[in-house]
Design an enzyme around this catalytic site. Structure first.
Site, PDB file in Angstrom:
ATOM      1  N   ASP A 220      -2.993   3.036  -3.424  1.00 51.99           N
ATOM      2  CA  ASP A 220      -2.874   2.053  -4.500  1.00 51.99           C
ATOM      3  C   ASP A 220      -3.606   2.557  -5.763  1.00 51.99           C
ATOM      4  O   ASP A 220      -3.030   2.694  -6.843  1.00 51.99           O
ATOM      5  CB  ASP A 220      -3.465   0.753  -3.910  1.00 51.99           C
ATOM      6  CG  ASP A 220      -3.894  -0.303  -4.869  1.00 51.99           C
ATOM      7  OD1 ASP A 220      -3.976  -0.036  -6.063  1.00 51.99           O
ATOM      8  OD2 ASP A 220      -4.169  -1.443  -4.420  1.00 51.99           O
TER       9      ASP A 220
ATOM     10  N   HIS B 153       2.186   2.877   0.510  1.00 49.81           N
ATOM     11  CA  HIS B 153       1.938   3.392  -0.846  1.00 49.81           C
ATOM     12  C   HIS B 153       2.497   4.803  -1.016  1.00 49.81           C
ATOM     13  O   HIS B 153       2.939   5.165  -2.113  1.00 49.81           O
ATOM     14  CB  HIS B 153       0.442   3.317  -1.191  1.00 49.81           C
ATOM     15  CG  HIS B 153       0.022   1.917  -1.517  1.00 49.81           C
ATOM     16  ND1 HIS B 153      -0.495   1.063  -0.580  1.00 49.81           N
ATOM     17  CD2 HIS B 153       0.125   1.200  -2.677  1.00 49.81           C
ATOM     18  CE1 HIS B 153      -0.725  -0.114  -1.137  1.00 49.81           C
ATOM     19  NE2 HIS B 153      -0.355  -0.062  -2.414  1.00 49.81           N
TER      20      HIS B 153
HETATM   21 ZN    ZN Z   1       0.230  -1.676  -3.677  1.00 50.02          ZN
END
Ligand code: ZN
Ligand code: FPP
Length: 450
Positions: A377, A387
């Site tokens: 992230d 992610h």
């Molecule tokens: Zn995220």
């Protein structure tokens, strides 16, 4: 005037979000400073996609799903999709044994009445159905594509259809924009989309577009990048995109890109690598819609003049926009061969620049989300497969958001870092690598003719 002693100026207290924002910004700018103060040879390394490390991380993840994918949880089709799609974006294939294992495991997740659950014997769910179908298409090949029971999936989708026009995520489950997208995406890519399924979906999505311009998960909720991608892609797939307020959606979307280069999911929240795709992919779709109406015109001129983003079913009829469509009114779904829309979206390229700062987004993904293997992230967070999948998908959206035509690869200036960073192109409507999408399209077109 002096403040009166009886009413002192209250002490300034930042909110939790502001404090988080400062911490994140300082970490991100630390990374950028490090980059700027590095010698050119180190800068080149920092901007490189660490392919081998990512492949090692992903392959280990795939193997760790177990020799027979026996890990206990309800997310395994998602894990399969995130890992397999990330590998496909990196141009990497899986070996035959892993491929068979994945197909067999996903087949065991398929419910006898249609749809896929999170694991064998689990209740079918639209999210895991989407993830399983996208995984099997990404694996490709006859065995994999044949394992999908389209007739049963169709009856499952019909069962999930709700009177509001939307879909329930599962039997008795919540109705939201994710459910609409996963149902319509699966039906479209399997070539089983019909009016029974599309009926009322446009009205439901329209009721979720907020005063900000983005799309919320449900009517009355806050606009969010994840749901905006889902709502926009759904409206394109059912050929009703013209009914959205695309101008305000575009405004909302482009202002979600922060000074950090990455996107935030909603107003006043922190940037996050996964929105590189949810927002970046949505921006790519809007840009392709412009290409659809701009074809054959000077792009700057038609950029101002065009009011409709309706897609028609053959090249010649692109200029035949009905007066209704011209004014942005409701469009007639049954006039259009919806099956041709996904190909139009990927075939139409534009010389219009991307709607967002493409290099800034790539810089965020490469310098802040990229780890020794996998993506995250933001700095300070751990890597994970979700992610990794959406940072790579967002990177592909950024790299391909400025190419002259469908058959030529992006120009070197579109790709930040070495040109070897270039990922495989995707069909942004489904987030499936393009050649796998074409293979599935051909397979399921023929399957319908039988
Ligand atoms: Zn995220
Ligand atoms: C295909 C499919 C199923 C797509 C799902 C789309 C998607 C990612 C929806 C987002 C869900 C959501 C409300 C996240 C907010 O999380 P948060 O409050 O932790 O994050 P934020 O602070 O960034 O808003």
């Amino acid at each position: 005037m002096d403040p009166s002693p009886s009413s002192p100026v209250p002490e300034y207290k930042p909110t939790k979000t502001q404090e988080d924002q400062w911490v994140v910004e300082s970490q991100i700018f630390h990374n950028y400073n490090l980059f700027c103060n590095s010698p050119p040879n180190l800068q080149a390394v920092l901007l490189e996609i660490q392919r081998d490390n990512h492949i090692e991380y992903l392959m280990k993840g795939l193997r760790n799903l177990g020799p027979s994918f026996v890990v206990l949880d309800a997310n395994r089709p998602w894990l399969c999709y995130w890992i397999l799609h990330s590998l496909a974006l990196l141009g990497e294939c899986v070996d035959v044994a892993l491929e068979r294992n994945a197909i067999d495991f996903l087949s065991r997740c398929q419910d006898e009445h249609g749809g896929y659950g999170g694991g064998p014997g689990q209740m079918p769910h639209l999210c895991t159905t989407y993830a399983a179908v996208n995984s099997l298409i990404t694996l490709g090949g006859r065995r994999s594509l044949k394992s999908i029971n389209r007739a049963k999936i169709y009856s499952y989708l019909r069962r999930m259809k709700h009177t509001s026009g939307g879909f329930s995520m599962h039997d008795g489950g919540e109705i939201d924009v994710r459910a609409c997208y996963t149902a319509i995406s699966v039906a479209s890519v399997l070539n089983i989309l019909d009016e029974e399924l599309t009926q009322g979906v446009g009205n439901y999505i329209l009721s979720c577009q907020t005063y900000e311009g983005g799309i919320a998960g449900e009517p009355g909720s806050e606009a969010h990048g994840g749901y905006t991608f889902c709502g926009l892609a759904t409206m394109i797939l059912i050929n009703e995109v013209n009914r959205l307020d695309l101008a305000s959606l575009t405004d909302w979307l482009v202002f979600r890109q922060g000074i950090e280069g990455g996107f935030q999911g909603r107003t006043n929240k922190l940037v996050d690598g996964c929105y590189s795709f949810w927002q970046g992919g949505a921006a790519m779709l809007i840009q392709r819609l412009h290409a659809a109406t701009d074809e054959g015109h000077d792009s700057a001129e038609s950029d101002e003049g065009s009011t409709s983003s309706e897609l028609s079913d053959d090249e010649e009829s692109d200029s035949e926009i009905s007066p209704d469509q011209e004014e942005g009114h409701d469009c007639e779904v049954d006039q259009v061969d919806s099956a041709s829309i996904p190909v139009h979206i990927v075939r139409r390229h534009t010389e219009l620049p991307p709607l967002f700062q493409s290099h800034a987004l790539q810089q965020y993904v490469l310098l802040c989300s990229q780890m020794e293997g996998g993506f995250r992230d933001k700095p300070g967070k751990h890597r994970d497969f979700y992610h990794t999948c959406y940072c790579l998908s967002g990177l592909a959206a950024a790299q391909y958001s400025w190419s002259k035509d469908a058959d030529s690869p992006p120009l070197p200036r579109s790709v930040l870092g070495p040109y070897s960073n270039l990922l495989e192109p995707i069909n942004p409507l489904y987030d499936i690598v393009l050649d796998k999408y074409y293979e599935a399209r051909e397979f399921f077109t023929k399957a319908s003719e039988l």
